[in-house]
Design a protein around this motif. Structure first.
Motif, PDB file in Angstrom:
ATOM      1  N   GLN A   1       0.832  -1.210   0.000  1.00  0.00           N
ATOM      2  CA  GLN A   1       0.000   0.000   0.000  1.00  0.00           C
ATOM      3  C   GLN A   1       0.862   1.254   0.000  1.00  0.00           C
ATOM      4  OE1 GLN A   1      -2.595   0.275   3.399  1.00  0.00           O
ATOM      5  NE2 GLN A   1      -3.588   2.162   2.694  1.00  0.00           N
ATOM      6  N   PRO A   2       1.552   1.552  -1.109  1.00  0.00           N
ATOM      7  CA  PRO A   2       2.346   2.792  -1.185  1.00  0.00           C
ATOM      8  C   PRO A   2       1.425   4.002  -1.229  1.00  0.00           C
ATOM      9  CG  PRO A   2       2.269   1.733  -3.328  1.00  0.00           C
ATOM     10  CD  PRO A   2       1.589   0.790  -2.369  1.00  0.00           C
ATOM     11  N   ILE A   3       1.964   5.145  -0.864  1.00  0.00           N
ATOM     12  CA  ILE A   3       1.178   6.379  -0.946  1.00  0.00           C
ATOM     13  C   ILE A   3       1.964   7.416  -1.736  1.00  0.00           C
ATOM     14  CG2 ILE A   3      -0.105   5.984   1.185  1.00  0.00           C
ATOM     15  CD1 ILE A   3       1.787   7.935   2.599  1.00  0.00           C
ATOM     16  N   GLU A   4       1.245   8.343  -2.346  1.00  0.00           N
ATOM     17  CA  GLU A   4       1.860   9.451  -3.080  1.00  0.00           C
ATOM     18  C   GLU A   4       1.248  10.751  -2.600  1.00  0.00           C
ATOM     19  OE1 GLU A   4       3.161   9.642  -7.468  1.00  0.00           O
ATOM     20  OE2 GLU A   4       1.188  10.624  -7.447  1.00  0.00           O
ATOM     21  N   LEU A   5       2.102  11.697  -2.251  1.00  0.00           N
ATOM     22  CA  LEU A   5       1.673  13.000  -1.757  1.00  0.00           C
ATOM     23  C   LEU A   5       2.129  14.067  -2.749  1.00  0.00           C
ATOM     24  CD1 LEU A   5       3.093  12.038   1.644  1.00  0.00           C
ATOM     25  CD2 LEU A   5       0.664  12.444   1.356  1.00  0.00           C
ATOM     26  N   LYS A   6       1.383  15.150  -2.852  1.00  0.00           N
ATOM     27  CA  LYS A   6       1.681  16.171  -3.859  1.00  0.00           C
ATOM     28  C   LYS A   6       1.660  17.563  -3.246  1.00  0.00           C
ATOM     29  CE  LYS A   6      -0.406  13.385  -7.562  1.00  0.00           C
ATOM     30  NZ  LYS A   6      -1.456  13.337  -8.614  1.00  0.00           N
ATOM     31  N   ILE A   7       2.583  18.387  -3.703  1.00  0.00           N
ATOM     32  CA  ILE A   7       2.605  19.811  -3.365  1.00  0.00           C
ATOM     33  C   ILE A   7       2.793  20.591  -4.666  1.00  0.00           C
ATOM     34  CG2 ILE A   7       3.894  21.668  -2.249  1.00  0.00           C
ATOM     35  CD1 ILE A   7       4.551  19.783   0.022  1.00  0.00           C
ATOM     36  N   ASP A   8       1.833  21.425  -4.994  1.00  0.00           N
ATOM     37  CA  ASP A   8       1.916  22.274  -6.188  1.00  0.00           C
ATOM     38  C   ASP A   8       2.349  23.665  -5.715  1.00  0.00           C
ATOM     39  OD1 ASP A   8       1.779  23.318  -8.677  1.00  0.00           O
ATOM     40  OD2 ASP A   8      -0.324  22.816  -9.046  1.00  0.00           O
ATOM     41  N   THR A   9       3.493  24.121  -6.163  1.00  0.00           N
ATOM     42  CA  THR A   9       4.050  25.364  -5.629  1.00  0.00           C
ATOM     43  C   THR A   9       4.399  26.363  -6.714  1.00  0.00           C
ATOM     44  OG1 THR A   9       5.858  26.290  -4.291  1.00  0.00           O
ATOM     45  CG2 THR A   9       6.383  24.369  -5.619  1.00  0.00           C
ATOM     46  N   ASP A  10       4.297  27.638  -6.382  1.00  0.00           N
ATOM     47  CA  ASP A  10       4.777  28.701  -7.265  1.00  0.00           C
ATOM     48  C   ASP A  10       6.172  29.149  -6.852  1.00  0.00           C
ATOM     49  OD1 ASP A  10       4.376  30.123  -4.937  1.00  0.00           O
ATOM     50  OD2 ASP A  10       2.857  31.477  -5.758  1.00  0.00           O
ATOM     51  N   ALA A  11       6.774  28.429  -5.901  1.00  0.00           N
ATOM     52  CA  ALA A  11       8.135  28.713  -5.424  1.00  0.00           C
ATOM     53  C   ALA A  11       8.267  30.146  -4.917  1.00  0.00           C
ATOM     54  CB  ALA A  11       9.167  28.420  -6.497  1.00  0.00           C
ATOM     55  N   CYS A  12       7.217  30.603  -4.238  1.00  0.00           N
ATOM     56  CA  CYS A  12       7.200  31.933  -3.586  1.00  0.00           C
ATOM     57  C   CYS A  12       7.361  33.074  -4.591  1.00  0.00           C
ATOM     58  CB  CYS A  12       8.285  32.020  -2.514  1.00  0.00           C
ATOM     59  SG  CYS A  12       8.089  30.822  -1.175  1.00  0.00           S
ATOM     60  N   VAL A  13       6.849  32.904  -5.793  1.00  0.00           N
ATOM     61  CA  VAL A  13       6.952  33.942  -6.810  1.00  0.00           C
ATOM     62  C   VAL A  13       6.311  35.240  -6.323  1.00  0.00           C
ATOM     63  CG1 VAL A  13       4.808  33.250  -7.982  1.00  0.00           C
ATOM     64  CG2 VAL A  13       6.594  34.459  -9.266  1.00  0.00           C
TER      65      VAL A  13
ATOM     66  N   ASN B   1      11.175  35.846  -1.021  1.00  0.00           N
ATOM     67  CA  ASN B   1      11.841  34.544  -0.981  1.00  0.00           C
ATOM     68  C   ASN B   1      11.684  33.764  -2.285  1.00  0.00           C
ATOM     69  OD1 ASN B   1      12.844  34.664   1.717  1.00  0.00           O
ATOM     70  ND2 ASN B   1      10.749  34.356   2.445  1.00  0.00           N
ATOM     71  N   GLU B   2      11.444  34.449  -3.380  1.00  0.00           N
ATOM     72  CA  GLU B   2      11.240  33.775  -4.659  1.00  0.00           C
ATOM     73  C   GLU B   2      12.472  32.959  -5.068  1.00  0.00           C
ATOM     74  OE1 GLU B   2      10.413  35.019  -9.341  1.00  0.00           O
ATOM     75  OE2 GLU B   2       9.790  36.352  -7.698  1.00  0.00           O
ATOM     76  N   VAL B   3      12.233  31.708  -5.456  1.00  0.00           N
ATOM     77  CA  VAL B   3      13.304  30.817  -5.914  1.00  0.00           C
ATOM     78  C   VAL B   3      12.965  30.329  -7.320  1.00  0.00           C
ATOM     79  CG1 VAL B   3      14.506  28.631  -5.528  1.00  0.00           C
ATOM     80  CG2 VAL B   3      13.898  30.077  -3.584  1.00  0.00           C
ATOM     81  N   ASN B   4      13.834  30.641  -8.264  1.00  0.00           N
ATOM     82  CA  ASN B   4      13.643  30.200  -9.648  1.00  0.00           C
ATOM     83  C   ASN B   4      14.699  29.192 -10.105  1.00  0.00           C
ATOM     84  OD1 ASN B   4      11.391  31.948 -10.094  1.00  0.00           O
ATOM     85  ND2 ASN B   4      12.815  33.665 -10.354  1.00  0.00           N
ATOM     86  N   TYR B   5      15.805  29.120  -9.374  1.00  0.00           N
ATOM     87  CA  TYR B   5      16.907  28.222  -9.731  1.00  0.00           C
ATOM     88  C   TYR B   5      17.378  27.509  -8.467  1.00  0.00           C
ATOM     89  CZ  TYR B   5      16.804  31.293 -13.790  1.00  0.00           C
ATOM     90  OH  TYR B   5      16.392  32.016 -14.883  1.00  0.00           O
ATOM     91  N   LEU B   6      17.235  26.216  -8.445  1.00  0.00           N
ATOM     92  CA  LEU B   6      17.448  25.453  -7.221  1.00  0.00           C
ATOM     93  C   LEU B   6      18.913  25.216  -6.895  1.00  0.00           C
ATOM     94  CD1 LEU B   6      14.716  22.664  -7.467  1.00  0.00           C
ATOM     95  CD2 LEU B   6      14.874  24.472  -5.737  1.00  0.00           C
ATOM     96  N   GLU B   7      19.186  25.138  -5.615  1.00  0.00           N
ATOM     97  CA  GLU B   7      20.426  24.570  -5.084  1.00  0.00           C
ATOM     98  C   GLU B   7      20.034  23.311  -4.303  1.00  0.00           C
ATOM     99  OE1 GLU B   7      22.636  27.650  -3.068  1.00  0.00           O
ATOM    100  OE2 GLU B   7      22.795  28.873  -4.888  1.00  0.00           O
ATOM    101  N   HIS B   8      19.720  23.444  -3.020  1.00  0.00           N
ATOM    102  CA  HIS B   8      19.326  22.279  -2.222  1.00  0.00           C
ATOM    103  C   HIS B   8      17.811  22.211  -2.065  1.00  0.00           C
ATOM    104  CE1 HIS B   8      23.354  23.642  -0.893  1.00  0.00           C
ATOM    105  NE2 HIS B   8      23.640  22.353  -0.884  1.00  0.00           N
TER     106      HIS B   8
ATOM    107  N   GLY C   1      17.613  28.324  -3.124  1.00  0.00           N
ATOM    108  CA  GLY C   1      18.209  28.682  -4.399  1.00  0.00           C
ATOM    109  C   GLY C   1      18.153  30.179  -4.637  1.00  0.00           C
ATOM    110  N   THR C   2      18.191  30.565  -5.889  1.00  0.00           N
ATOM    111  CA  THR C   2      18.272  31.980  -6.249  1.00  0.00           C
ATOM    112  C   THR C   2      17.085  32.425  -7.092  1.00  0.00           C
ATOM    113  OG1 THR C   2      19.565  31.507  -8.250  1.00  0.00           O
ATOM    114  CG2 THR C   2      20.792  31.892  -6.210  1.00  0.00           C
ATOM    115  N   LYS C   3      16.786  33.685  -6.997  1.00  0.00           N
ATOM    116  CA  LYS C   3      15.754  34.268  -7.855  1.00  0.00           C
ATOM    117  C   LYS C   3      16.312  34.518  -9.250  1.00  0.00           C
ATOM    118  CE  LYS C   3      12.800  38.380  -8.309  1.00  0.00           C
ATOM    119  NZ  LYS C   3      12.366  39.661  -7.664  1.00  0.00           N
ATOM    120  N   ASP C   4      17.550  35.017  -9.298  1.00  0.00           N
ATOM    121  CA  ASP C   4      18.185  35.326 -10.576  1.00  0.00           C
ATOM    122  C   ASP C   4      19.032  34.153 -11.054  1.00  0.00           C
ATOM    123  OD1 ASP C   4      17.134  37.950 -10.436  1.00  0.00           O
ATOM    124  OD2 ASP C   4      18.786  38.540  -9.119  1.00  0.00           O
ATOM    125  N   ALA C   5      19.206  34.066 -12.361  1.00  0.00           N
ATOM    126  CA  ALA C   5      19.987  32.978 -12.946  1.00  0.00           C
ATOM    127  C   ALA C   5      21.415  32.999 -12.391  1.00  0.00           C
ATOM    128  CB  ALA C   5      20.006  33.092 -14.460  1.00  0.00           C
TER     129      ALA C   5
END
Length: 660
Positions: free
Chosen positions: A515-527, A531-538, A628-632
Motif C-alpha cells: 500500500q504505497p502512498i503518493e503525496l503532492k505539493i503544487d508550488t509557485d516557489a514563492c513567486v 523569498n522567490e526561488v527560480n533556480y534550485l540549489e538544495h 536557491g536563487t531568484k536570478d539565474a
C-alpha cells in the motif's frame, strides 16, 4: 565583506528549532558526562565565568563559540560517564545569581570512518622512513614514469588517486587531475585545512613544515597540543593519515605528496574520548573561523545501518555561524565523509553528511567502482577515491602515519574527504574570494563522470532537468582539480540565496508493503515575494512518520522538471518501530539548477522485509523547503564551451527556461 547566505537568516533560526527533534541512536540509556553548558545573565565575560566556576566547584574550560555569556564548565568530582544526571551540581550552578541556565551535557557516539584496527602489538604501518630509499627495480615495478614535473617523493608512484597510470589494477586517467592544477601554479599556498579528528603527529617530517600551530587545539585535553594519544594498535593514526593527504610536503624524499602540498593543516583533536558532547563538537567546528578555511571531518554517527542521528543545537549553531561569518564573511567550507555503512545504510540518515551546509563526499575505487563500504544518498555532492579492488597491499591511499612512518593502506570515505579538502584548498588559492556556496557550485559544474560506474547496476547515471548528469552513488562525479581551479579563477559572485517554504501536507495516512502512498505539493516557489526561488540549489524534504520496521521505508521525490531522486533507501538493519522520523530533513542535490515551480511528488512505500514480512506505517507530515536563487546563477560566468561543458550546457538550458 558580508556573505548574504540567508534572507535575514530566518531559516537558520527555523532549522535550529526543528532539525533534530526526532533523532535516535543505538543507545537505549542516556549517557551523561561531567561537562556543563552554562549561560550567564548579560555579558558577564570570561572573568565572571571563571569566578562562577570557582565558587561552585567547577573548572572553567572556555567560552562557547566566542560568546561573552555562554561557557563550558567541567566538574572533576563527577565521573566522565554516568547514567544518572547530577541534579545537585546543576542546582548548585543555577543557584548562583549570575547563572541564567545550566545544562549537563549528554554523551553520544561519534565514530571514525574507514578505520580497521590491527591485532594488539602489530603496527598498522610497516613502511618506515628507512624503506623509502626504494631501489630502481622496485621503482620500475610500480610503472609510473617520473617526467621531471611529477613529484619525486618515494610513495608518489603509489598515489594512483593523484596520477593513475594503471598501477594496482586501476584505470589510467581515473584520478583527481591534480597535476593540471599544479601546472597552473596552484599548490594550496595560504590556505589552512583543519583536520577534526584524533590529533595530528605534527612532529612528522612530512607534516611539520605545513602544520599550523596557531589554528590547532586539543578539545579532548583542553590544551593547544593536539598530539595523538598512544595505543598499541595505533588507533589514533586516523587524523595523521588524513592530514598527509592534504598537505604532505613535496620532493623531500619522505612518504608521498599532499593534494595541496603548500597548504597548511591544523589539528583539532576532539574524537579521542569515550563519548562526544555537543559543546566539544561545536567549539571544534567554530574554532578560529577566520584562520581556518576548510574543516575536514572523516567521522560521524555509527555506520551500523540503523542509527538516525545528527548535530545537536550548539553544533548546528557553529556550522551556521561558520558559513555565514567564517573566513571574514565568505563562509567556512565543511567537508564531510559520506559514511562507511555500505549498501545497507543511507547517508541521508546522517545529519552531518546530509546537511546543505556541508559538502558530502563519497568514494570510488581505482577502477571506477563503488567500494563495498560506500553509502549512497541523494545529498552526496561528489566523489574522490579511497582504495582499489586489487589484492595488492598498496592499492589503498598512501599517506603519512604516526611516529614518522608512512602507510599505503589508508581507506574508506575517511580517505575521500581529505582529498576533497585538498582540491578545495587549490581552488581557494586560485580565488580566495570564493564563498561556501561558490565551492558547491564549482563542485557540481566541474566534477566528471569519468569511468565511474555501479557494478551492481542499481544506480545509473541520469540527467536532471537542467542538463546536469548525476548518480545516486557518486553525486556529480569525481572531483577534477584542474577544471576546478581553471573555472575558479574567472568565477563571478553568485546571486543572493533565498529559501522558500513551498508547502506542507499534514494528515495521517496509512501505508504498507502493498500500500504505497503518493503525496503532492503544487508550488509557485514563492513567486512575487522576497523569498522567490527560480533556480534550485538544495531541496529539503522534512518528513514525520512511524513504521513497524523503519528500515523498510523507501521514499522518492519527483521535481516539476521530472527528476526523480531517492531520498531514503531500504536499511535492513534498522528495526526501529517506536521513533520513526520526526521532521527529519531528507536532502537532495539532484535537482540542482532546476526551476522548482510546479508539482512536486513524494512517494512512500515499504520494501518487503525479511522472509517477505509485510510491514505497515503511518505518515503524518511532509514540508517541502526550496533553497536557491531568484536570478539565474550563471549568467555572469565566462564560459569556454570546450573546457567547461557542464556550465555551457546549463546556461543554455536556463536561457531556454526564461524564453519559455
Amino acid at each position: 565583506m558580508v556573505n548574504r547566505t540567508w534572507n535575514r537568516n530566518v531559516l537558520s533560526t527555523v532549522i535550529l528549532g526543528i532539525l533534530f527533534l526526532g533523532f535516535s541512536t543505538t543507545w537505549s540509556k542516556e549517557v551523561l558526562t561531567n561537562h556543563w553548558y552554562v549561560e550567564l545573565d548579560g555579558d558577564g565575560g570570561v572573568e565572571s565565568a571563571k569566578l562562577v566556576a570557582k565558587r561552585t566547584g567547577f573548572t572553567y574550560v572556555g567560552p562557547v563559540l566566542g560568546s561573552s555569556n555562554e561557557f563550558h564548565f567541567v566538574h572533576s568530582a563527577v565521573p566522565n560517564i554516568r547514567t544518572k544526571r547530577s541534579i545537585g551540581h546543576t542546582r548548585l550552578l543555577k543557584a548562583h545569581p549570575k547563572v541564567k541556565r545550566a545544562v549537563q551535557q549528554t554523551g553520544y557516539l561519534r565514530v571514525k570512518r574507514g578505520f580497521k584496527p590491527k591485532i594488539t602489538g602489530v603496527p598498522v604501518s610497516e613502511i618506515k622512513l628507512k624503506l623509502q630509499s626504494l631501489d630502481e627495480d622496485k621503482a620500475r615495478a610500480v610503472n609510473v614514469k617520473i617526467d621531471g614535473k611529477s613529484p619525486t617523493d618515494p610513495l608518489f608512484k603509489k598515489e594512483w588517486y593523484l596520477k593513475n597510470v594503471g598501477q594496482s589494477g586501476g584505470i589510467p586517467g581515473l584520478d583527481l587531475n591534480v597535476e593540471d592544477a599544479w601546472a597552473q601554479g596552484f599548490t594550496g599556498k595560504g590556505i589552512t585545512t583543519a583536520i577534526m579528528d584524533d590529533g595530528i603527529d605534527y612532529l612528522h617530517e612530512d607534516l611539520r613544515h605545513s602544520y599550523n600551530a596557531k589554528a590547532s587545539y586539543d578539545f579532548s585535553s583542553n590544551d593547544p597540543y593536539p598530539y595523538p594519544r598512544y595505543t598499541d594498535t595505533w588507533f589514533n593514526s586516523h587524523g595523521t593519515r588524513c592530514a598527509g593527504e592534504v598537505s604532505a610536503a613535496r620532493d623531500n624524499n619522505i612518504c608521498g605528496v599532499g593534494v595541496a602540498y603548500n597548504s597548511q593543516v591544523a589539528g583539532l583533536r576532539m574524537l579521542d574520548q569515550p563519548f562526544m558532547t555537543d559543546l566539544i563538537e561545536a567549539n571544534a567546528m567554530g574554532h578560529v573561523p577566520n584562520d581556518i578555511d576548510i574543516y575536514s571531518a572523516s567521522w560521524g554517527p555509527t555506520d551500523d545501518g540503523k542509527t538516525v542521528d545528527g548535530p545537536r543545537n550548539m553544533t548546528m549553531r557553529a556550522i551556521v555561524k561558520g558559513v555565514n561569518e567564517g573566513r571574514h564573511g565568505r563562509g567556512n567550507i565543511y567537508v564531510w565523509a559520506s559514511g562507511d555503512g555500505g549498501a545497507d545504510d543511507d547517508c541521508n540518515c546522517d545529519g552531518y553528511a546530509a546537511s546543505m551546509w556541508t559538502i558530502s563526499i563519497n568514494s570510488a575505487t581505482n577502477d571506477g567502482q563503488t567500494a563495498g563500504y560506500d553509502e549512497s544518498c541523494s545529498s552526496t555532492l561528489a566523489s574522490t577515491f579511497s582504495n582499489g579492488k586489487s589484492t595488492l597491499r598498496d592499492a589503498g591511499v598512501a599517506t603519512t602515519d604516526l611516529y614518522n612512518n608512512c602507510t599505503t593502506t589508508h581507506s574508506g570515505t575517511s580517505a575521500a574527504a581529505p582529498e576533497a579538502a585538498g582540491v578545495f584548498a587549490l581552488a581557494l588559492e586560485a580565488n580566495p574570494n570564493l564563498t561556501w556556496r561558490d565551492m558547491q557550485h564549482l563542485t557540481v559544474l566541474t566534477s566528471k563522470r569519468n569511468s565511474l560506474f555501479d557494478p551492481y547496476l542499481k544506480h545509473h547515471w541520469k540527467y536532471n532537468g537542467a542538463g546536469l548528469e548525476f548518480n545516486h552513488l557518486f553525486g556529480y562525479g569525481v572531483l577534477d582539480a584542474g577544471a576546478m581551479v581553471d573555472l575558479a579563477q574567472k568565477w563571478k559572485p553568485l546571486p543572493e540565496r533565498f529559501h522558500c517554504t513551498a508547502g506542507s501536507v499534514k494528515k495521517e495516512m496509512k501505508f504498507g508493503t502493498e500500500q504505497p502512498i503518493e503525496l503532492k505539493i503544487d508550488t509557485d516557489a514563492c513567486v512575487g515575494t522576497e523569498n522567490e526561488v527560480n533556480y534550485l540549489e538544495h531541496v529539503q524534504v522534512f518528513v514525520t512518520l512511524k513504521a513497524s520496521y523503519r528500515g523498510n521505508v523507501v521514499m522518492f521525490v519527483t521535481s516539476p522538471m521530472n527528476t526523480t531522486t531517492m531520498v531514503l533507501s531500504q536499511r535492513p538493519n534498522d528495526d526501529d518501530h517506536k521513533n520513526g522520523f520526526t521532521r527529519w530533513p531528507f536532502m537532495t542535490t539532484h535537482t540542482w539548477a532546476e526551476n522548482p515551480r510546479g508539482l512536486w511528488k513524494l512517494q512512500i512505500s515499504m520494501a518487503p522485509g525479511k522472509n517477505n514480512a509485510m510491514d505497515t506505517g503511518s505518515f503524518f507530515e511532509w514540508t517541502l523547503i526550496l533553497h536557491g536563487t531568484k536570478d539565474a546563477p550563471y549568467d555572469k560566468q565566462v564560459v569556454d564551451g570546450n573546457k567547461h561543458t557542464k556550465l555551457y550546457k546549463v546556461k543554455r538550458v536556463h536561457e531556454a527556461m526564461r524564453k519559455a
